[in-house]
Design an enzyme around this catalytic site. Structure first.
Site, PDB file in Angstrom:
ATOM      1  N   SER A  61       0.812  -1.220   0.000  1.00 36.96           N
ATOM      2  CA  SER A  61       0.000   0.000   0.000  1.00 36.96           C
ATOM      3  C   SER A  61       0.843   1.267   0.000  1.00 36.96           C
ATOM      4  O   SER A  61       0.345   2.344  -0.358  1.00 36.96           O
ATOM      5  CB  SER A  61      -0.941   0.015   1.208  1.00 36.96           C
ATOM      6  OG  SER A  61      -0.209  -0.072   2.414  1.00 36.96           O
TER       7      SER A  61
ATOM      8  N   ASP B 159      -3.830   7.745  10.141  1.00 32.77           N
ATOM      9  CA  ASP B 159      -3.821   6.348  10.569  1.00 32.77           C
ATOM     10  C   ASP B 159      -2.487   5.946  11.188  1.00 32.77           C
ATOM     11  O   ASP B 159      -2.341   4.847  11.718  1.00 32.77           O
ATOM     12  CB  ASP B 159      -4.180   5.409   9.419  1.00 32.77           C
ATOM     13  CG  ASP B 159      -3.127   5.372   8.313  1.00 32.77           C
ATOM     14  OD1 ASP B 159      -2.128   6.133   8.381  1.00 32.77           O
ATOM     15  OD2 ASP B 159      -3.306   4.577   7.364  1.00 32.77           O
TER      16      ASP B 159
ATOM     17  N   HIS C  43       0.334   5.351   6.884  1.00 27.90           N
ATOM     18  CA  HIS C  43       0.474   5.641   5.460  1.00 27.90           C
ATOM     19  C   HIS C  43       0.779   7.110   5.182  1.00 27.90           C
ATOM     20  O   HIS C  43       0.231   7.993   5.854  1.00 27.90           O
ATOM     21  CB  HIS C  43      -0.803   5.236   4.703  1.00 27.90           C
ATOM     22  CG  HIS C  43      -1.060   3.768   4.731  1.00 27.90           C
ATOM     23  ND1 HIS C  43      -1.905   3.191   5.670  1.00 27.90           N
ATOM     24  CD2 HIS C  43      -0.587   2.764   3.966  1.00 27.90           C
ATOM     25  CE1 HIS C  43      -1.943   1.887   5.455  1.00 27.90           C
ATOM     26  NE2 HIS C  43      -1.145   1.601   4.429  1.00 27.90           N
TER      27      HIS C  43
END
Length: 201
Positions: free
Chosen positions: A24, A175, A178
């Site tokens: 990701s 979060d 990221h």
């Protein structure tokens, strides 16, 4: 996978194709980095390369993550080869855990890519963590680094370079994991010179 063309900076790089395999951190997340805002697209655009991005959240050399249908890096080598890239960047992964299993899987993944794409230039980037404080090393970083060294491939340790520590930690999203769009811009500035060196090799 995401593919896209960029206007080449000059005729020399017009035919060069860049394939990025990652998690990701390469794909982007709800915190930022999707599409043209991600470091893969930014690096490709600035170097005049055509990009194919294979980023799957939660994956790594050993793990497919919790989402159904996603595959570890070892099972995505065919996709890399099918794209016939001139340059390959493998990023990650902080989703791996075991040093021994990661090193075994990384060696196999990198060996296959190198053997099946003998003319491609390959760069390995280790797991990109979001820790604000220096951490020295991690078992996964050491494992991927050892695998790259075994195969004679250039390795960039984001851990040792301290990406996202100190003031750069503000470029991590809410979060806590990221990067934001600004974080991807920052990553592009760290990674672009490494890819540029591949072009000159």
């Amino acid at each position: 996978m995401i593919t896209g063309g960029n206007t080449p900076a000059d005729a020399t790089t017009a035919r060069l194709r860049l394939f990025i395999l990652g998690d990701s951190i390469a794909r982007g997340s709800d915190e930022g980095g999707y599409g043209p805002h991600g470091w893969p697209a930014l690096v490709a655009a600035r170097l005049g390369l055509t990009l194919t991005l294979d980023g799957e959240g939660g994956t790594g050399y050993t793990t497919a993550g919790p989402q159904p249908g996603r595959r570890p890096y070892t099972q995505r080598v065919n996709d890399v080869v099918a794209a016939e890239p001139d340059l390959v960047v493998i990023e990650g992964s902080a989703n791996d855990v075991s040093r021994s299993q990661t090193q075994t899987a990384a060696v196999e993944t990198l060996r296959q890519i190198r053997a099946r794409l003998p003319h491609a230039r390959i760069l390995v980037i280790g797991p990109i963590y979001s820790f604000a404080q220096p951490i020295g090393s991690t078992p996964v970083d050491e494992a991927v680094g050892a695998a790259a060294m075994k195969l004679g491939l250039p390795y960039v340790s984001a851990v040792q370079r301290g990406w996202f520590r100190g003031s750069a930690h503000q470029l991590i999203g809410s979060d806590g994991v990221h990067p934001t769009d600004a974080g991807h811009e920052y990553l592009a500035e760290q990674i672009r010179p490494e890819v540029s060196r591949l072009l000159q090799s």
